[in-house]
Scaffold this active site. Structure first.
Site: not given
Length: 257
Positions: A100, A196, A198
């Site tokens: 990001c 994202h 994660e």
């Protein structure tokens, strides 16, 4: 994926964190434990910890997202050093992953362009990331692209309003989404992803709650409907990046001529 050699030291990956609530989340286990099997060193830039030089990061580098723009030097005075680190690491062959904001900083560091508050608006919730032919066989995103559906798409969490609008010269465009074209790219030894991989549902909830223009309930419902796919894709990216870090760390150094 390649397993570490018996007795070989675990590779070290430095992680740069620019906002306290934008952390490694599920990547902490997916990168740092089996089968990721690398040691993680967190640098809390938001708390004043020093940005390392490229020859100090160890075997790999991850630059996380944050509630900043790639040009917010006045409120985040570490950003010039972080952009310099990304430029140098990606040129020197250090395996690097920008997520990001990290991807946006990588783009700017290598001569690309990021637009603050881009006209399409905030991309929040799940993005349908569409993998381009260039992703097939890629050392890091190839295993992720292989999980795509028959329209070459994988779902991934997203929460951003700034966006890369021009890739750096020489970058390889790897993925897009219906809202923003540059969802993934590679330049030098670095990969940038706008999404994202994660992020857990709990983390996404906290981010959504922070923005008046985001419907948290809708974001979480979309996530829940495809939670297994999201997890599989995110884990695959973490594990393939860790495998790439290990492979590069095990390469013999060139002998001086």
């Amino acid at each position: 994926m390649t397993s570490p050699s018996i007795g070989a030291p675990r590779p070290v990956v430095t992680v740069i964190q620019s906002s306290p609530d934008v952390h490694l989340d599920r990547f902490a286990d997916w990168l740092g434990g089996e089968p990721g099997d690398v040691d993680l060193r967190i640098v809390a830039a938001f708390a004043g910890e020093t940005i390392p030089l490229s020859d100090e990061v160890g075997d790999g580098l991850v630059v996380l997202g944050g509630h900043l723009s790639a040009h917010s030097d006045s409120v985040a005075p570490w950003l010039p050093e972080l952009r310099a680190l990304l430029a140098d690491a990606s040129t020197r062959g250090v395996p690097t992953l920008g997520i990001c904001l990290g991807a946006q900083l990588l783009a700017v560091a290598r001569g690309g362009r990021v637009q603050v508050a881009a006209p399409p608006g905030r991309e929040a919730g799940l993005a349908d990331v569409r993998w381009r032919p260039e992703a097939a066989g890629d050392a890091v995103v190839g295993p992720v692209a292989a999980l795509a559906d028959d329209r070459y798409r994988t779902p991934q969490p997203s929460m951003h309003a700034d966006a890369v609008v021009d890739l750096p010269r020489g970058a390889v465009w790897l993925a897009s989404s219906p809202m923003y074209p540059y969802q993934a790219f590679r330049v030098g030894s670095a990969w940038g992803v706008q999404f994202h991989p994660e992020a857990s549902a709990e983390t996404l909830r906290a981010w959504a709650d922070a923005y008046d223009d985001v419907d948290t309930a809708a974001v979480l419902a979309a996530y829940a409907a495809r939670a297994d796919e999201v997890t599989t894709v995110g884990r695959a990216l973490a594990e393939s990046f860790a495998a790439h870090v290990r492979a590069v760390a095990q390469e013999p150094e060139s002998l001086p001529v």
